[in-house]
Design a protein around this motif. Structure first.
Motif, PDB file in Angstrom:
ATOM      1  N   ALA A 126       0.826  -1.209   0.000  1.00 46.96           N
ATOM      2  CA  ALA A 126       0.000   0.000   0.000  1.00 46.96           C
ATOM      3  C   ALA A 126       0.860   1.259   0.000  1.00 46.96           C
ATOM      4  CB  ALA A 126      -0.929   0.000   1.214  1.00 46.96           C
ATOM      5  N   LEU A 127       1.927   1.252   0.782  1.00 39.23           N
ATOM      6  CA  LEU A 127       2.798   2.424   0.841  1.00 39.23           C
ATOM      7  C   LEU A 127       3.527   2.634  -0.485  1.00 39.23           C
ATOM      8  CD1 LEU A 127       4.115   2.015   4.480  1.00 39.23           C
ATOM      9  CD2 LEU A 127       2.701   3.893   3.608  1.00 39.23           C
ATOM     10  N   PHE A 128       3.825   1.541  -1.178  1.00 42.35           N
ATOM     11  CA  PHE A 128       4.415   1.694  -2.514  1.00 42.35           C
ATOM     12  C   PHE A 128       3.420   2.375  -3.450  1.00 42.35           C
ATOM     13  CE2 PHE A 128       4.684   0.209  -6.898  1.00 42.35           C
ATOM     14  CZ  PHE A 128       5.954   0.665  -7.237  1.00 42.35           C
ATOM     15  N   TRP A 129       2.197   1.866  -3.497  1.00 43.87           N
ATOM     16  CA  TRP A 129       1.198   2.449  -4.390  1.00 43.87           C
ATOM     17  C   TRP A 129       0.935   3.913  -4.045  1.00 43.87           C
ATOM     18  CZ3 TRP A 129       0.760   0.063  -8.645  1.00 43.87           C
ATOM     19  CH2 TRP A 129       0.702  -1.329  -8.738  1.00 43.87           C
ATOM     20  N   ALA A 130       1.063   4.257  -2.767  1.00 41.89           N
ATOM     21  CA  ALA A 130       0.819   5.637  -2.334  1.00 41.89           C
ATOM     22  C   ALA A 130       2.034   6.533  -2.524  1.00 41.89           C
ATOM     23  CB  ALA A 130       0.399   5.653  -0.868  1.00 41.89           C
ATOM     24  N   GLY A 131       3.209   5.937  -2.773  1.00 41.97           N
ATOM     25  CA  GLY A 131       4.422   6.729  -2.951  1.00 41.97           C
ATOM     26  C   GLY A 131       4.973   7.298  -1.659  1.00 41.97           C
ATOM     27  N   HIS A 184       2.315 -10.893  -7.779  1.00 40.89           N
ATOM     28  CA  HIS A 184       2.003  -9.518  -8.168  1.00 40.89           C
ATOM     29  C   HIS A 184       2.564  -8.497  -7.181  1.00 40.89           C
ATOM     30  CE1 HIS A 184      -0.763 -11.048 -11.269  1.00 40.89           C
ATOM     31  NE2 HIS A 184      -1.002 -11.993 -10.387  1.00 40.89           N
ATOM     32  N   PHE A 185       3.452  -8.936  -6.288  1.00 38.75           N
ATOM     33  CA  PHE A 185       4.087  -8.007  -5.352  1.00 38.75           C
ATOM     34  C   PHE A 185       4.893  -6.962  -6.116  1.00 38.75           C
ATOM     35  CE2 PHE A 185       4.470 -11.399  -1.760  1.00 38.75           C
ATOM     36  CZ  PHE A 185       3.149 -11.187  -1.420  1.00 38.75           C
ATOM     37  N   GLN A 186       4.797  -5.726  -5.653  1.00 35.56           N
ATOM     38  CA  GLN A 186       5.598  -4.647  -6.224  1.00 35.56           C
ATOM     39  C   GLN A 186       6.920  -4.479  -5.473  1.00 35.56           C
ATOM     40  OE1 GLN A 186       4.461  -2.942  -9.107  1.00 35.56           O
ATOM     41  NE2 GLN A 186       3.051  -4.680  -8.949  1.00 35.56           N
ATOM     42  N   VAL A 187       6.868  -4.583  -4.132  1.00 41.53           N
ATOM     43  CA  VAL A 187       8.085  -4.386  -3.337  1.00 41.53           C
ATOM     44  C   VAL A 187       8.339  -5.489  -2.317  1.00 41.53           C
ATOM     45  CG1 VAL A 187       8.210  -1.876  -3.591  1.00 41.53           C
ATOM     46  CG2 VAL A 187       6.795  -2.857  -1.757  1.00 41.53           C
ATOM     47  N   GLY A 192      16.592  -6.087  -3.937  1.00 45.66           N
ATOM     48  CA  GLY A 192      17.656  -6.387  -4.890  1.00 45.66           C
ATOM     49  C   GLY A 192      17.188  -6.484  -6.325  1.00 45.66           C
ATOM     50  N   LYS A 193      15.875  -6.497  -6.531  1.00 48.71           N
ATOM     51  CA  LYS A 193      15.321  -6.587  -7.881  1.00 48.71           C
ATOM     52  C   LYS A 193      14.953  -5.193  -8.385  1.00 48.71           C
ATOM     53  CE  LYS A 193      13.290 -11.167  -7.054  1.00 48.71           C
ATOM     54  NZ  LYS A 193      12.027 -11.952  -7.037  1.00 48.71           N
ATOM     55  N   PRO A 194      14.878  -5.009  -9.702  1.00 49.23           N
ATOM     56  CA  PRO A 194      14.489  -3.699 -10.224  1.00 49.23           C
ATOM     57  C   PRO A 194      13.012  -3.412  -9.977  1.00 49.23           C
ATOM     58  CG  PRO A 194      14.778  -5.267 -12.014  1.00 49.23           C
ATOM     59  CD  PRO A 194      15.261  -5.948 -10.773  1.00 49.23           C
ATOM     60  N   CYS A 195      12.718  -2.178  -9.636  1.00 54.08           N
ATOM     61  CA  CYS A 195      11.333  -1.740  -9.447  1.00 54.08           C
ATOM     62  C   CYS A 195      10.576  -1.887 -10.765  1.00 54.08           C
ATOM     63  CB  CYS A 195      11.319  -0.288  -8.979  1.00 54.08           C
ATOM     64  SG  CYS A 195       9.669   0.452  -8.873  1.00 54.08           S
ATOM     65  N   LYS A 196       9.363  -2.397 -10.697  1.00 56.27           N
ATOM     66  CA  LYS A 196       8.565  -2.609 -11.900  1.00 56.27           C
ATOM     67  C   LYS A 196       8.074  -1.299 -12.504  1.00 56.27           C
ATOM     68  CE  LYS A 196       7.036  -7.124 -10.207  1.00 56.27           C
ATOM     69  NZ  LYS A 196       5.885  -7.939  -9.730  1.00 56.27           N
ATOM     70  N   ARG A 197       8.162  -0.223 -11.724  1.00 56.30           N
ATOM     71  CA  ARG A 197       7.695   1.075 -12.213  1.00 56.30           C
ATOM     72  C   ARG A 197       8.836   1.927 -12.762  1.00 56.30           C
ATOM     73  NH1 ARG A 197       4.504   4.594  -7.953  1.00 56.30           N
ATOM     74  NH2 ARG A 197       2.788   3.204  -8.524  1.00 56.30           N
ATOM     75  N   CYS A 198       9.974   1.982 -12.033  1.00 60.51           N
ATOM     76  CA  CYS A 198      11.040   2.913 -12.423  1.00 60.51           C
ATOM     77  C   CYS A 198      12.375   2.239 -12.719  1.00 60.51           C
ATOM     78  CB  CYS A 198      11.243   3.958 -11.332  1.00 60.51           C
ATOM     79  SG  CYS A 198      12.100   3.307  -9.867  1.00 60.51           S
ATOM     80  N   SER A 199      12.476   0.927 -12.476  1.00 56.70           N
ATOM     81  CA  SER A 199      13.705   0.142 -12.681  1.00 56.70           C
ATOM     82  C   SER A 199      14.780   0.405 -11.633  1.00 56.70           C
ATOM     83  CB  SER A 199      14.289   0.369 -14.088  1.00 56.70           C
ATOM     84  OG  SER A 199      13.367  -0.066 -15.074  1.00 56.70           O
ATOM     85  N   GLY A 200      14.470   1.221 -10.614  1.00 54.79           N
ATOM     86  CA  GLY A 200      15.390   1.365  -9.488  1.00 54.79           C
ATOM     87  C   GLY A 200      15.416   0.071  -8.684  1.00 54.79           C
ATOM     88  N   HIS A 213       9.995  -3.251   2.858  1.00 56.57           N
ATOM     89  CA  HIS A 213      10.479  -3.141   1.482  1.00 56.57           C
ATOM     90  C   HIS A 213       9.931  -1.886   0.819  1.00 56.57           C
ATOM     91  CE1 HIS A 213      10.160  -7.313   2.849  1.00 56.57           C
ATOM     92  NE2 HIS A 213      11.214  -7.574   2.112  1.00 56.57           N
ATOM     93  N   PHE A 214      10.762  -1.245  -0.004  1.00 56.30           N
ATOM     94  CA  PHE A 214      10.331   0.004  -0.636  1.00 56.30           C
ATOM     95  C   PHE A 214      11.243   0.352  -1.805  1.00 56.30           C
ATOM     96  CE2 PHE A 214      13.293   0.867   2.746  1.00 56.30           C
ATOM     97  CZ  PHE A 214      14.189   1.778   2.192  1.00 56.30           C
ATOM     98  N   CYS A 215      10.796   1.304  -2.610  1.00 55.48           N
ATOM     99  CA  CYS A 215      11.589   1.852  -3.707  1.00 55.48           C
ATOM    100  C   CYS A 215      11.896   3.308  -3.383  1.00 55.48           C
ATOM    101  CB  CYS A 215      10.825   1.757  -5.030  1.00 55.48           C
ATOM    102  SG  CYS A 215      11.666   2.598  -6.405  1.00 55.48           S
ATOM    103  N   GLU A 216      13.172   3.638  -3.270  1.00 57.75           N
ATOM    104  CA  GLU A 216      13.568   5.005  -2.916  1.00 57.75           C
ATOM    105  C   GLU A 216      13.206   6.017  -3.996  1.00 57.75           C
ATOM    106  OE1 GLU A 216      17.387   4.803   0.029  1.00 57.75           O
ATOM    107  OE2 GLU A 216      17.761   4.388  -2.097  1.00 57.75           O
ATOM    108  N   ASN A 217      13.084   5.557  -5.238  1.00 53.63           N
ATOM    109  CA  ASN A 217      12.751   6.481  -6.320  1.00 53.63           C
ATOM    110  C   ASN A 217      11.259   6.802  -6.359  1.00 53.63           C
ATOM    111  OD1 ASN A 217      15.422   6.449  -7.121  1.00 53.63           O
ATOM    112  ND2 ASN A 217      15.112   4.884  -8.690  1.00 53.63           N
ATOM    113  N   CYS A 218      10.439   5.789  -6.128  1.00 56.97           N
ATOM    114  CA  CYS A 218       8.984   5.958  -6.248  1.00 56.97           C
ATOM    115  C   CYS A 218       8.329   6.422  -4.954  1.00 56.97           C
ATOM    116  CB  CYS A 218       8.342   4.648  -6.688  1.00 56.97           C
ATOM    117  SG  CYS A 218       8.821   4.109  -8.344  1.00 56.97           S
ATOM    118  N   GLN A 219       9.017   6.242  -3.837  1.00 60.22           N
ATOM    119  CA  GLN A 219       8.442   6.603  -2.538  1.00 60.22           C
ATOM    120  C   GLN A 219       9.267   7.704  -1.888  1.00 60.22           C
ATOM    121  OE1 GLN A 219       8.078   2.008  -1.975  1.00 60.22           O
ATOM    122  NE2 GLN A 219       7.047   2.913  -0.198  1.00 60.22           N
TER     123      GLN A 219
END
Length: 220
Positions: A126-131, A184-187, A192-200, A213-219
């Motif tokens: 949820a926090l990923f989808w919310a950024g 279907h997990f995003q984070v 260690g894997k690339p983000c499905k949205r930004c490739s970070g 788990h999180f993406c520093e670029n998208c969140q």
């Protein structure tokens, strides 16, 4: 009276008709082994001779008996608003977050006395989808972010329901089949894997004692 059953980490319910079995909960050889066995704690015997076994290897699970009023009171006193309830409005979520200004947002989302039904997996999603970064404090979450977070919580849970839950570890459905939400997990467990949205690259930290788990670029 009503029975309230919590399987916790390793609990199982196994129904044995004498000819076939239906099992749900956390899988183990008990599903096909002789019953009862050393992990069996309660056996319900029905009039037709069929049996329901409550097994739990680690003994964290429980079964409690309540009357209707006690159960209603228990749930009302100990559980927060459900995300699919009409009461889960932007204003309600804002009130919850602002009531815990020094808590990080993930801790707020996973406290069952504040909001019921969001665990470690779906908080991360949820926090990923919310950024929103999971370590941000409640006092720093802006009003426009709260509105987006409410929709993101519902979205993350709807994905879980659509694909039958997350069998990332030991979860099985009542018919013995696995859920597919983990595909279907995003984070979550994607470190260690690339983000499905930004490739970070997806990061993992320990927060509130849980893997997060999180993406520093998208969140942010």
């Amino acid at each position: 009276n009503d029975l309230l059953i919590h399987l916790k980490m390793t609990g199982q319910l196994i129904f044995d008709s004498g000819k076939s079995r239906v099992a749900g909960g956390h899988p183990a050889t008990d599903w096909v082994a002789k019953l009862p066995n050393s992990t069996t704690h309660i056996i319900f015997v029905f009039l037709d001779g069929s049996k329901l076994f409550f097994n739990d290897l680690r003994k964290f699970g429980w079964i409690k008996v309540f009357n209707a009023d006690e159960l209603t009171g228990l749930l009302a006193d100990k559980l927060g608003v459900e995300p699919f309830d009409k009461a889960f409005t932007v204003d309600e979520l804002s009130h919850i977050i602002k009531s815990k200004p020094r808590w990080n947002i993930k801790k707020i989302l996973t406290d069952q006395t504040l909001i019921s039904g969001i665990g470690n997996i779906y908080a991360d999603e949820a926090l990923f989808w919310a950024g929103i970064l999971p370590a941000r404090l409640g006092k720093d979450i802006k009003d426009n972010e709260i509105s987006k977070l409410r929709l993101s919580i519902i979205k993350a849970l709807e994905i879980g329901l659509k694909y039958g839950g997350s069998s990332e570890n030991t979860y099985y459905k009542i018919d013995g089949t696995k859920g597919h939400a983990q595909e279907h997990f995003q984070v979550y467990v994607q470190e260690g894997k690339p983000c499905k949205r930004c490739s970070g690259i997806i990061k993992k930290i320990r927060l509130n004692g849980r893997g997060t788990h999180f993406c520093e670029n998208c969140q942010h």
